[in-house]
Structures are given as structure tokens and as C-alpha cells.
Design a protein around this motif. Structure first.
Motif, PDB file in Angstrom:
ATOM      1  N   MET A  74       8.685  13.816   6.416  1.00 25.90           N
ATOM      2  CA  MET A  74       7.504  14.597   6.059  1.00 25.90           C
ATOM      3  C   MET A  74       6.313  13.689   5.790  1.00 25.90           C
ATOM      4  SD  MET A  74       6.037  17.485   5.571  1.00 25.90           S
ATOM      5  CE  MET A  74       7.295  18.747   5.422  1.00 25.90           C
ATOM      6  N   CYS A  75       6.549  12.597   5.087  1.00 21.85           N
ATOM      7  CA  CYS A  75       5.444  11.689   4.789  1.00 21.85           C
ATOM      8  C   CYS A  75       4.849  11.088   6.060  1.00 21.85           C
ATOM      9  CB  CYS A  75       5.905  10.591   3.833  1.00 21.85           C
ATOM     10  SG  CYS A  75       6.203  11.186   2.143  1.00 21.85           S
ATOM     11  N   ALA A  76       5.666  10.892   7.077  1.00 22.00           N
ATOM     12  CA  ALA A  76       5.148  10.395   8.358  1.00 22.00           C
ATOM     13  C   ALA A  76       4.154  11.375   8.960  1.00 22.00           C
ATOM     14  CB  ALA A  76       6.300  10.156   9.332  1.00 22.00           C
ATOM     15  N   ARG A  77       4.277  12.644   8.589  1.00 22.85           N
ATOM     16  CA  ARG A  77       3.396  13.669   9.119  1.00 22.85           C
ATOM     17  C   ARG A  77       2.166  13.924   8.264  1.00 22.85           C
ATOM     18  NH1 ARG A  77       8.414  14.517  11.051  1.00 22.85           N
ATOM     19  NH2 ARG A  77       8.711  15.834  12.907  1.00 22.85           N
ATOM     20  N   ILE A 116       1.693   3.012  12.146  1.00 19.73           N
ATOM     21  CA  ILE A 116       2.853   3.014  11.251  1.00 19.73           C
ATOM     22  C   ILE A 116       3.389   4.429  11.041  1.00 19.73           C
ATOM     23  CG2 ILE A 116       3.655   2.441   8.927  1.00 19.73           C
ATOM     24  CD1 ILE A 116       1.490   0.221   8.904  1.00 19.73           C
ATOM     25  N   GLY A 117       2.500   5.380  10.803  1.00 21.36           N
ATOM     26  CA  GLY A 117       2.944   6.745  10.573  1.00 21.36           C
ATOM     27  C   GLY A 117       3.689   7.315  11.764  1.00 21.36           C
ATOM     28  N   ALA A 118       3.158   7.108  12.959  1.00 29.75           N
ATOM     29  CA  ALA A 118       3.801   7.623  14.166  1.00 29.75           C
ATOM     30  C   ALA A 118       5.150   6.949  14.404  1.00 29.75           C
ATOM     31  CB  ALA A 118       2.887   7.418  15.370  1.00 29.75           C
ATOM     32  N   LEU A 119       5.231   5.645  14.127  1.00 31.40           N
ATOM     33  CA  LEU A 119       6.497   4.927  14.283  1.00 31.40           C
ATOM     34  C   LEU A 119       7.518   5.388  13.251  1.00 31.40           C
ATOM     35  CD1 LEU A 119       5.086   1.376  15.017  1.00 31.40           C
ATOM     36  CD2 LEU A 119       6.414   2.808  16.599  1.00 31.40           C
ATOM     37  N   GLN A 120       7.051   5.673  12.047  1.00 34.52           N
ATOM     38  CA  GLN A 120       7.952   6.192  11.019  1.00 34.52           C
ATOM     39  C   GLN A 120       8.506   7.553  11.446  1.00 34.52           C
ATOM     40  OE1 GLN A 120       6.914   5.572   6.884  1.00 34.52           O
ATOM     41  NE2 GLN A 120       7.446   7.685   6.371  1.00 34.52           N
ATOM     42  N   ARG A 121       7.662   8.376  12.029  1.00 35.94           N
ATOM     43  CA  ARG A 121       8.135   9.668  12.523  1.00 35.94           C
ATOM     44  C   ARG A 121       9.139   9.475  13.655  1.00 35.94           C
ATOM     45  NH1 ARG A 121       4.741  14.925  14.884  1.00 35.94           N
ATOM     46  NH2 ARG A 121       6.591  15.944  15.744  1.00 35.94           N
ATOM     47  N   TYR A 122       8.861   8.561  14.541  1.00 36.18           N
ATOM     48  CA  TYR A 122       9.763   8.300  15.669  1.00 36.18           C
ATOM     49  C   TYR A 122      11.169   7.966  15.172  1.00 36.18           C
ATOM     50  CZ  TYR A 122      11.724   5.857  19.745  1.00 36.18           C
ATOM     51  OH  TYR A 122      12.532   5.445  20.781  1.00 36.18           O
ATOM     52  N   ALA A 123      11.252   7.106  14.164  1.00 29.94           N
ATOM     53  CA  ALA A 123      12.556   6.680  13.656  1.00 29.94           C
ATOM     54  C   ALA A 123      13.253   7.791  12.880  1.00 29.94           C
ATOM     55  CB  ALA A 123      12.392   5.446  12.772  1.00 29.94           C
ATOM     56  N   THR A 124      12.504   8.506  12.051  1.00 31.32           N
ATOM     57  CA  THR A 124      13.137   9.546  11.232  1.00 31.32           C
ATOM     58  C   THR A 124      13.471  10.789  12.045  1.00 31.32           C
ATOM     59  OG1 THR A 124      10.939  10.260  10.485  1.00 31.32           O
ATOM     60  CG2 THR A 124      12.152   8.744   9.058  1.00 31.32           C
ATOM     61  N   ALA A 169       0.813  -1.218   0.000  1.00 28.76           N
ATOM     62  CA  ALA A 169       0.000   0.000   0.000  1.00 28.76           C
ATOM     63  C   ALA A 169       0.844   1.263   0.000  1.00 28.76           C
ATOM     64  CB  ALA A 169      -0.929   0.003   1.210  1.00 28.76           C
ATOM     65  N   CYS A 170       2.144   1.131   0.263  1.00 30.85           N
ATOM     66  CA  CYS A 170       3.034   2.298   0.302  1.00 30.85           C
ATOM     67  C   CYS A 170       3.603   2.558  -1.083  1.00 30.85           C
ATOM     68  CB  CYS A 170       4.176   2.063   1.292  1.00 30.85           C
ATOM     69  SG  CYS A 170       5.387   3.414   1.303  1.00 30.85           S
ATOM     70  N   PRO A 171       3.324   3.706  -1.688  1.00 25.83           N
ATOM     71  CA  PRO A 171       3.842   3.978  -3.033  1.00 25.83           C
ATOM     72  C   PRO A 171       5.360   3.883  -3.148  1.00 25.83           C
ATOM     73  CG  PRO A 171       2.090   5.523  -2.525  1.00 25.83           C
ATOM     74  CD  PRO A 171       2.383   4.770  -1.252  1.00 25.83           C
ATOM     75  N   THR A 172       6.089   4.158  -2.052  1.00 25.93           N
ATOM     76  CA  THR A 172       7.542   4.086  -2.114  1.00 25.93           C
ATOM     77  C   THR A 172       8.084   2.717  -1.697  1.00 25.93           C
ATOM     78  OG1 THR A 172       7.709   5.022   0.119  1.00 25.93           O
ATOM     79  CG2 THR A 172       7.853   6.559  -1.730  1.00 25.93           C
ATOM     80  N   GLY A 173       7.220   1.803  -1.275  1.00 28.50           N
ATOM     81  CA  GLY A 173       7.642   0.441  -0.962  1.00 28.50           C
ATOM     82  C   GLY A 173       8.540   0.321   0.249  1.00 28.50           C
ATOM     83  N   ILE A 174       8.348   1.158   1.262  1.00 29.89           N
ATOM     84  CA  ILE A 174       9.138   1.043   2.490  1.00 29.89           C
ATOM     85  C   ILE A 174       8.905  -0.334   3.117  1.00 29.89           C
ATOM     86  CG2 ILE A 174       9.418   1.917   4.847  1.00 29.89           C
ATOM     87  CD1 ILE A 174       8.581   4.664   3.801  1.00 29.89           C
ATOM     88  N   ASP A 175       9.984  -0.965   3.567  1.00 27.80           N
ATOM     89  CA  ASP A 175       9.859  -2.260   4.250  1.00 27.80           C
ATOM     90  C   ASP A 175       9.396  -1.975   5.678  1.00 27.80           C
ATOM     91  OD1 ASP A 175      10.055  -4.754   5.426  1.00 27.80           O
ATOM     92  OD2 ASP A 175      11.913  -5.283   4.391  1.00 27.80           O
ATOM     93  N   ILE A 176       8.108  -1.871   5.833  1.00 22.31           N
ATOM     94  CA  ILE A 176       7.525  -1.445   7.107  1.00 22.31           C
ATOM     95  C   ILE A 176       7.766  -2.455   8.223  1.00 22.31           C
ATOM     96  CG2 ILE A 176       5.336  -0.873   8.256  1.00 22.31           C
ATOM     97  CD1 ILE A 176       4.491   0.318   5.462  1.00 22.31           C
ATOM     98  N   CYS A 219      -3.342  -2.508   7.088  1.00 25.15           N
ATOM     99  CA  CYS A 219      -2.810  -3.305   8.195  1.00 25.15           C
ATOM    100  C   CYS A 219      -3.788  -4.423   8.567  1.00 25.15           C
ATOM    101  CB  CYS A 219      -2.558  -2.397   9.395  1.00 25.15           C
ATOM    102  SG  CYS A 219      -1.941  -3.255  10.862  1.00 25.15           S
ATOM    103  N   VAL A 220      -3.252  -5.620   8.791  1.00 31.49           N
ATOM    104  CA  VAL A 220      -4.104  -6.763   9.113  1.00 31.49           C
ATOM    105  C   VAL A 220      -4.764  -6.612  10.484  1.00 31.49           C
ATOM    106  CG1 VAL A 220      -2.802  -8.346   7.649  1.00 31.49           C
ATOM    107  CG2 VAL A 220      -2.147  -8.070  10.043  1.00 31.49           C
ATOM    108  N   ARG A 221      -4.256  -5.736  11.294  1.00 29.21           N
ATOM    109  CA  ARG A 221      -4.887  -5.481  12.596  1.00 29.21           C
ATOM    110  C   ARG A 221      -6.084  -4.543  12.471  1.00 29.21           C
ATOM    111  NH1 ARG A 221      -3.370  -6.668  17.612  1.00 29.21           N
ATOM    112  NH2 ARG A 221      -1.330  -7.588  18.051  1.00 29.21           N
ATOM    113  N   ASN A 222      -6.269  -3.970  11.316  1.00 31.27           N
ATOM    114  CA  ASN A 222      -7.304  -2.961  11.106  1.00 31.27           C
ATOM    115  C   ASN A 222      -8.669  -3.622  10.962  1.00 31.27           C
ATOM    116  OD1 ASN A 222      -8.337  -0.396  10.758  1.00 31.27           O
ATOM    117  ND2 ASN A 222      -7.931  -0.361   8.565  1.00 31.27           N
TER     118      ASN A 222
END
Length: 456
Positions: free
Chosen positions: A88-91, A115-123, A53-60, A103-106
Motif C-alpha cells: 500500500m505504501c508503494a502506492r 523507488i516507489g514503483a520498484l517497491q510495488r513491483y516486488a510486493t 528518509a523512510c519512516p519504516t527504515g526499509i533497506d532500499i 535520492c542522490v540522483r534527484n
């Protein structure tokens, strides 16, 4: 400007303290404990629908697993290696319809992984520590011009610089960033865009030149002669007109200009806003303009869209957020005329709409009039195609308001590539523009890296 305008459109409606609170981070970052708890909810799926689902194919799953072991460097490399504007995309990414939406948990009984918040945390760790994650390859001696310093152009520039090419980044604006700098709500990004770009450019090999507008003081034919390859990340700089009476009255303006002025304003107490604001449109720009008008102190803000909410390009989450901020939403109404006196807007008249048996939108004949001192137009943006500059070989093929490119993002002019909103695609989102720029850069490198001249 009349006395009425000065009274109704004014700055300083709220205290500095209230403005600071209103424009504070709308999604505060996770702390370490919260991030570890959120990361442990991931199933690390083998076939990971979130990646698809991610256009950039990040290995989430990979970056989330690294967070659980406090390997933030590895997590950031997973993210930024695929999407250099991952911070920026995380935001700003509509994760509810992309990775988190898949997400299968959804399910009805469980929330998706954040995922977005975790991506922001790492970046955020990268930008807070200013760590170097990527190095340049040996210099190739090739020079590439990139016109447009938005997400597509920045992504292309960084990818090419990593591969050893020398890049010159041109843009009509005085600052790089495109919509990330000028077109996204302040409460989503604060001052992050500039920090991210500073880090991106620190890789070296990227020269910046602002105030350079294609077709004015910058010409495609000259770029083709002076550089080995050219990339166009022009975005959609034009704005659709309503085409109704009263559109030129004082108080009627483009929502993108309002947002840009706000993003470049150092003191929100000096930013004027009307008492009664009407926003026309149903996309992210309309939502951002409406919400920010309320946050500046507008007494009433009404967003009007000609169809129903399901047809709005703004996601359901954005629509619901606007309502929680006090924005009144009226659906199924289209503007008919703007009324004013002494050259300034006083009201706007709408006609309620409906669909006929064939699904065509029709006016119902019922009229709605809204008092307004400000009308913000957010009915879509259009491509301002590069003008001819005396060289027929530098004429780009444009179809349906977009630059035509092939599967490798090369245009009809050999040696000229394009990407982002100016070419269109699956979605008009920052993350898609980043992917376009990355893929175009790889295509350019394949041409240049084999000893070939892009424009040869």
C-alpha cells in the motif's frame, strides 16, 4: 430533496466505459524489463539517504539490488519485514518528499530512482503468488487487544502475531483497513487494500471483530482486564466543522464521507456527484475528493485554500496532479457563509486573505462567491478520545488533541499503548503509522516476553 437537487446532484453522468477509464490505476505497475532498467539506475549508496528518509527504515538499496537478480522473494522480505504494508505504501506514499526526494540522483539533470514503483513491483509479486514470507514464533500464551484496524493497528497486530502472541483486532467499521480501505482515492489503490489485508491476516493468530466502537460496545477498562496488553490505533475519526452559516444545508458534507462512500461503491455509475463542486481544504483528503469528483463527471470542481500552495499539506506532486485532472485551485481565500434555497446549497461565499506583518492570517474584505450544488469540507480531522467508562484507571491523558505516549508508545495507562495519527508524530502518513505500530509491538513484546503482564 427538491427537483433542483435531483438535477444537480445525480449519478450516471458518465458512461461505464468512461468511468472505468477515469478510475483506472493512476500509476500502472512496471513490467520486468522496466523494473530491471529502473533498478540498475540505483547507486546502492553506502550511507543511503533514501533509507534515512523512510519512516519504516526499509533497506532500499538492498531490495533494489535483489530485483536486478530477479530475487523478488528477497526483495519482498526486505520491504515487508520493515513495513508489512509496503504494498500500500508503494502506492500512496509521497515518495517525492521521502525516499525519492532524498535520492542522490534527484538533481536538475537527472530523475530519482523510481523507488516507489520498484517497491510495488516486488510486493505485487507476493500478493499475486500469495507466497508465505513469515512464520509465527511458538505461542507465548499472551493475548493482546488492538483497537483500530488501520495501518498502525494492522502493523502492530502482524508484528505481535509473528512474535507468537494471540491478537484480537477490533474496529468500528465492518471491514479492516482504516483509511487504506475507506479514506484514500480509488484510482490510487483500486481493490488492493483488501488483498493486502487478507495476506497480512493469513499469518494466523489474529482474530478480527468489526462493528466494535470504543466507548460504545467496547470499553477500555474491560479490555485491560481481559487482555495482557492493549494497543490503540484509533486514528482521527472526528472532522472539523467550518463554523459558518449554511453548513447544515443539503449538499454540504465531509470529504472523508464522500471518499468512503466512493470506496465502498460497487458501481461508480450509481455514485451521485454534483455539477458544481467546491472543496475546502489543502490536504490529501481535499485533493482526493476534488479529483474524484471530476472523475465522476462533475462539470466544475474548485478547490479553495485559505493560504498559499506552500502551506498545503498535500505535496506539490498531488497539487499538480489535481490541476492536470481539471481541478481549479484558488488560494488565499477562506469560507464566510454558505448560501442556499429550499434547504439546499446554491453558492458559497469566500473572503480573500492575506498575512499581516506578524504573519497572521487576516481577511482582506474582498469577497468571492462561487456557485455550488456540493460543498465538501476537508479542513482537518480530530481525535475522538475514548469516553470514560466508569474506571478512573482507564482514563487516557490527551494533550493538544492527541493521546500522550512515551518513547515506547505506552500511554498514561499502564499496559495500554497507542500509535498512528491518534498520537501524532513527524508526519501523518500511512508509513509513519506502520512504524508506530511496529515499534509499539516491540515494546509490548519486551514487556510480555519477559513474563510480565502488560497490565500488571
Amino acid at each position: 430533496m427538491s427537483r433542483k437537487d435531483l438535477a444537480d446532484i445525480a449519478s450516471g453522468r458518465l458512461s461505464a466505459q468512461q468511468l472505468a477509464q477515469n478510475f483506472d490505476d493512476v500509476s500502472p505497475p512496471l513490467d520486468r524489463q522496466s523494473a530491471l532498467i529502473a533498478a540498475q539506475r540505483c547507486y546502492y549508496c553506502y550511507d543511503a539517504p533514501c533509507i534515512q528518509a523512510c519512516p519504516t527504515g526499509i533497506d532500499i538499496p538492498s531490495f533494489i539490488r535483489r530485483i536486478t537478480t530477479d530475487n523478488l522473494r528477497g526483495a519482498a522480505q526486505d520491504i515487508l519485514g520493515a513495513n508489512v504494508l509496503g504494498g500500500m505504501c508503494a502506492r500512496v506514499c509521497p515518495t517525492e518528499i521521502l525516499c525519492e526526494g532524498s535520492c542522490v540522483r534527484n538533481t536538475g539533470e537527472s530523475q530519482p530512482v523510481e523507488i516507489g514503483a520498484l517497491q510495488r513491483y516486488a510486493t505485487d509479486w507476493v500478493f499475486d503468488t500469495n507466497v508465505t514470507l513469515f512464520d509465527r514464533a511458538p505461542a507465548t500464551g499472551k493475548r493482546v487487544a488492538i483497537v483500530g484496524a488501520g495501518p498502525a493497528g494492522l502493523s502492530c497486530a502482524h508484528t505481535l502475531a509473528r512474535l507468537g502472541h494471540d491478537v484480537t483486532l477490533f474496529d468500528a467499521k465492518p471491514k479492516p483497513g482504516g483509511l487504506n480501505e475507506y479514506g484514500i482515492a480509488e484510482y490510487k489503490v483500486l481493490e488492493f487494500a483488501a488483498r493486502e489485508i487478507e495476506w497480512l491476516l493469513s499469518i494466523g493468530g489474529i482474530a478480527w471483530q468489526g462493528g466494535q466502537a470504543l466507548g460504545e460496545n467496547l470499553h477500555l477498562s474491560s479490555l485491560c482486564n481481559d487482555y495482557d496488553a492493549v494497543f490503540l490505533g484509533l486514528g482521527l475519526a472526528g472532522v472539523n466543522a467550518l463554523g459558518i452559516d449554511g453548513e447544515n444545508l443539503a449538499g454540504v458534507r465531509n470529504a472523508v464521507d464522500f471518499i468512503a462512500d466512493l470506496r465502498q461503491c460497487d458501481d461508480f455509475s450509481q455514485m451521485p456527484v454534483g455539477r458544481r463542486v467546491v472543496v475546502i481544504g489543502g490536504g490529501n483528503t481535499a485533493i482526493d475528493a476534488a479529483v474524484q469528483s471530476r472523475k465522476l463527471g462533475a462539470e466544475s470542481v474548485t478547490l479553495v485554500y485559505r493560504r498559499g500552495s506552500a502551506s498545503m499539506s498535500a505535496t506539490w506532486a498531488e497539487q499538480e496532479f489535481a490541476k492536470t485532472q481539471g481541478v481549479n485551485v484558488i488560494e488565499w481565500a477562506q469560507p464566510r457563509r454558505i448560501l442556499g434555497s429550499a434547504g439546499a446549497v446554491e453558492a458559497i461565499e469566500f473572503e480573500y486573505t492575506q498575512l499581516d506583518a506578524d504573519g497572521r492570517l487576516l481577511g482582506s474584505g474582498d469577497v468571492l462567491r462561487l456557485a455550488a450544488d456540493t460543498v465538501l469540507k476537508a479542513i482537518g480531522q480530530v481525535l475522538l478520545a475514548p469516553r470514560a467508562d466508569g474506571d478512573a484507571s482507564a482514563l487516557l491523558e490527551v494533550d493538544k488533541g492527541r493521546i500522550v505516549v512515551n518513547a515506547e508508545f505506552e500511554t498514561s495507562v499502564r499496559g495500554v499503548w497507542a500509535g498512528g495519527d491518534c498520537v501524532g508524530g513527524k508526519v501523518d502518513l500511512t508509513v509513519q503509522a506502520v512504524e508506530d505500530g511496529k515499534q509499539a509491538a516491540r515494546s509490548m513484546h519486551a514487556r510480555l516476553g519477559n513474563g510480565g503482564q502488560g497490565n500488571g
